[in-house]
Design an enzyme around this catalytic site. Structure first.
Site, PDB file in Angstrom:
ATOM      1  N   ARG A 280     -57.384 -38.883 -17.911  1.00 20.36           N
ATOM      2  CA  ARG A 280     -55.834 -39.332 -18.143  1.00 20.36           C
ATOM      3  C   ARG A 280     -54.245 -39.101 -17.269  1.00 20.36           C
ATOM      4  NH1 ARG A 280     -56.987 -40.776 -23.666  1.00 20.36           N
ATOM      5  NH2 ARG A 280     -59.295 -41.111 -23.754  1.00 20.36           N
TER       6      ARG A 280
ATOM      7  N   SER B 187     -60.319 -29.840 -14.141  1.00 20.33           N
ATOM      8  CA  SER B 187     -61.452 -28.974 -14.955  1.00 20.33           C
ATOM      9  C   SER B 187     -62.966 -28.898 -14.100  1.00 20.33           C
ATOM     10  CB  SER B 187     -61.986 -30.435 -15.800  1.00 20.33           C
ATOM     11  OG  SER B 187     -61.007 -29.959 -17.012  1.00 20.33           O
TER      12      SER B 187
ATOM     13  N   ASP C 121     -60.230 -28.536 -18.985  1.00 26.33           N
ATOM     14  CA  ASP C 121     -59.905 -28.686 -20.425  1.00 26.33           C
ATOM     15  C   ASP C 121     -60.813 -27.279 -21.615  1.00 26.33           C
ATOM     16  OD1 ASP C 121     -62.636 -28.477 -19.274  1.00 26.33           O
ATOM     17  OD2 ASP C 121     -63.271 -30.012 -19.668  1.00 26.33           O
TER      18      ASP C 121
HETATM   19  C1  GLC Z   1     -67.664 -27.859 -14.966  1.00 26.14           C
HETATM   20  C2  GLC Z   1     -66.205 -27.731 -14.863  1.00 26.14           C
HETATM   21  C3  GLC Z   1     -65.997 -26.880 -15.920  1.00 26.14           C
HETATM   22  C4  GLC Z   1     -65.460 -27.410 -16.868  1.00 26.14           C
HETATM   23  C5  GLC Z   1     -66.216 -28.258 -17.374  1.00 26.14           C
HETATM   24  C6  GLC Z   1     -66.362 -29.499 -18.941  1.00 26.14           C
HETATM   25  O1  GLC Z   1     -68.733 -27.354 -15.949  1.00 26.14           O
HETATM   26  O2  GLC Z   1     -66.611 -26.556 -13.871  1.00 26.14           O
HETATM   27  O3  GLC Z   1     -64.418 -26.660 -15.488  1.00 26.14           O
HETATM   28  O4  GLC Z   1     -65.109 -27.026 -17.670  1.00 26.14           O
HETATM   29  O5  GLC Z   1     -67.377 -28.922 -16.712  1.00 26.14           O
HETATM   30  O6  GLC Z   1     -65.716 -30.284 -18.220  1.00 26.14           O
END
Ligand code: GLC
Length: 430
Positions: A70, A134, A187
């Site tokens: 995004r 993320s 995120d």
């Molecule tokens: C995975 C990633 C983490 C992220 C989560 C949600 O667990 O390692 O960093 O926040 O996914 O997207």
């Protein structure tokens, strides 16, 4: 058949006592992680704090880490208000996430240029980007993120151990030389920061989507592993990386799923709770009864479709199973299929609630204060009955005091939060 199902159901059940034990183990893993000892919870310092609400300016934001890429442009007005906001989704294909890091970041940079052109953002001017990435990263400042390891099926080569901000900026340089990323967040962090910008009472950010994780505000004095860094007062958001929590029982289906995954031995909680895996898990159980079912092809959406079938004859169940070559089942078998899906999602929701309860009681053991949890993700938002089950389990854990916890669905915050984090940097730092 039903004896076999009862046995499986028993292994999926999580009792109240097991939730209590989950919470005790979670707390001790949090403590160990904060002290820098080996732990399934990485407890990563993020160098992001609570926004003041006065942050302002125009920023671009990139969000990588879910099913889509995004890109957004946000105007922050200060006074806890977001001004204009536009965002576009770009489909991430398997080839983008499993090839080389260079190919992945070049793709992101070219999408960013297309986004700017489409929204008439001057490509020749300087623009600052907040980057929501993320995955677990280690950092010593807000503008740096060294990838600890990929999760969620990503495996782009040459990125682990590298500063992904530098990799992204190297690609941006080729496409839009005056635009660069100045801050990187997770995120969960973006979701918490975006909610805190409007509502200063928020203190936890949770994602229940493709992956699962949470972050919260921790006193810097409690983050023992930061003590040599010279920062000692105030608070900092800690990215828990709870998807990797491993302190509880697993079934033979969990073990089979883990063995066949891209990252065996890691992300045990994520593999029981998140959208990327729960379909696969239900598929593995179903394949124990109907071996023409290919577990890998059984998506979380199918569990949703089956669980939202409330008609007496369960026609939706047959509709889904026909796609896997299982022809018209009798009613008792259709009920079995529905039960299997429910087993997986009820366990997921109870584990998610146990994890949320653990984080809140780490901050406030007696649950004496009000807590707002900013929460987002397809599983929480769309999976039938999921959010209700999370809330019910919190009530089971805390009784009346559960009223002190408010779960607030916080949508599309990944980009907004990244823009706010970028804006917290002073002009000189930028
Ligand atoms: C995975 C990633 C983490 C992220 C989560 C949600 O667990 O390692 O960093 O926040 O996914 O997207």
């Amino acid at each position: 058949m039903s004896d076999k199902l009862n046995d499986i159901e028993h292994t999926f059940h999580i009792s109240r006592g097991e939730i209590k034990k989950f919470m005790r183990d979670f707390h001790s893993e949090m403590e160990r992680g904060l002290r820098g000892l080996s732990s399934s919870l990485a407890m990563l310092p993020t160098y992001a704090g609570r926004p003041k609400g006065t942050e302002r300016g125009n920023f671009l934001a990139i969000d990588l880490g879910g099913t889509n890429l995004r890109i957004a442009a946000a105007r922050l007005k200060g006074r806890r208000k977001m001004g204009s906001y536009v965002s576009d989704k770009f489909v991430l294909e398997k080839k983008h996430i499993t090839n080389t890091g260079k190919a992945l970041f070049d793709f992101i940079a070219s999408c960013t240029r297309d986004f700017m052109a489409r929204h008439k953002i001057n490509l020749k001017e300087k623009h600052n980007i907040g980057f929501t990435f993320s995955f677990p990263v280690r950092k010593k400042r807000i503008s740096e993120g060294i990838l600890v390891g990929w999760t969620k099926g990503f495996s782009a080569r040459g990125v682990k151990g590298k500063n992904v901000v530098r990799l992204l900026n190297r690609s941006l340089e080729k496409y839009i030389p005056r635009t660069s990323a100045i801050a990187i967040t997770n995120d969960t962090v973006s979701t918490l920061v975006a909610k805190s910008y409007e509502d200063p009472c928020s203190d936890v950010g949770v994602i229940l989507g493709t992956g699962t994780n949470a972050c919260y505000y921790e006193k810097i004095s409690n983050i023992e592993k930061l003590q040599t860094s010279g920062i000692s007062s105030g608070e900092m958001i800690v990215n828990i990386e709870w998807g990797n929590f491993n302190g509880f029982k697993r079934t033979r289906f969990d073990r089979a799923l883990d063995r066949a995954s891209e990252n065996p031995g890691r992300q045990f909680l994520e593999k029981m709770v998140s959208g990327l895996y729960i379909g696969n898990l239900a598929g593995l159980i179903l394949a124990d009864f109907w071996n023409c079912i290919k577990p890998k092809d059984f998506k979380a959406e199918y569990i949703s479709e089956i669980e939202s079938d409330t008609q007496k004859n369960l026609p939706g169940v047959n509709r889904v199973l026909r796609r896997f070559g299982v022809q018209d089942l009798g009613l008792s078998e259709r009920k079995m299929v529905k039960k299997i899906c429910a087993m997986v999602s009820v366990r997921a929701a109870r584990l998610a609630a146990a994890a949320i309860a653990s984080v809140v009681t780490k901050m406030d053991p007696a649950l004496a204060k009000k807590h707002t949890i900013a929460i987002d993700g397809s599983v929480y938002e769309k999976h039938p009955g999921f959010s209700k089950l999370v809330k019910l389990t919190l009530k089971e854990i805390f009784g009346e005091r559960a009223a002190n916890i408010t779960l607030k669905l916080t949508k599309d915050a990944s980009c907004k939060g990244a823009a706010i984090v970028a804006a917290t940097l002073s002009r000189e730092e930028r």
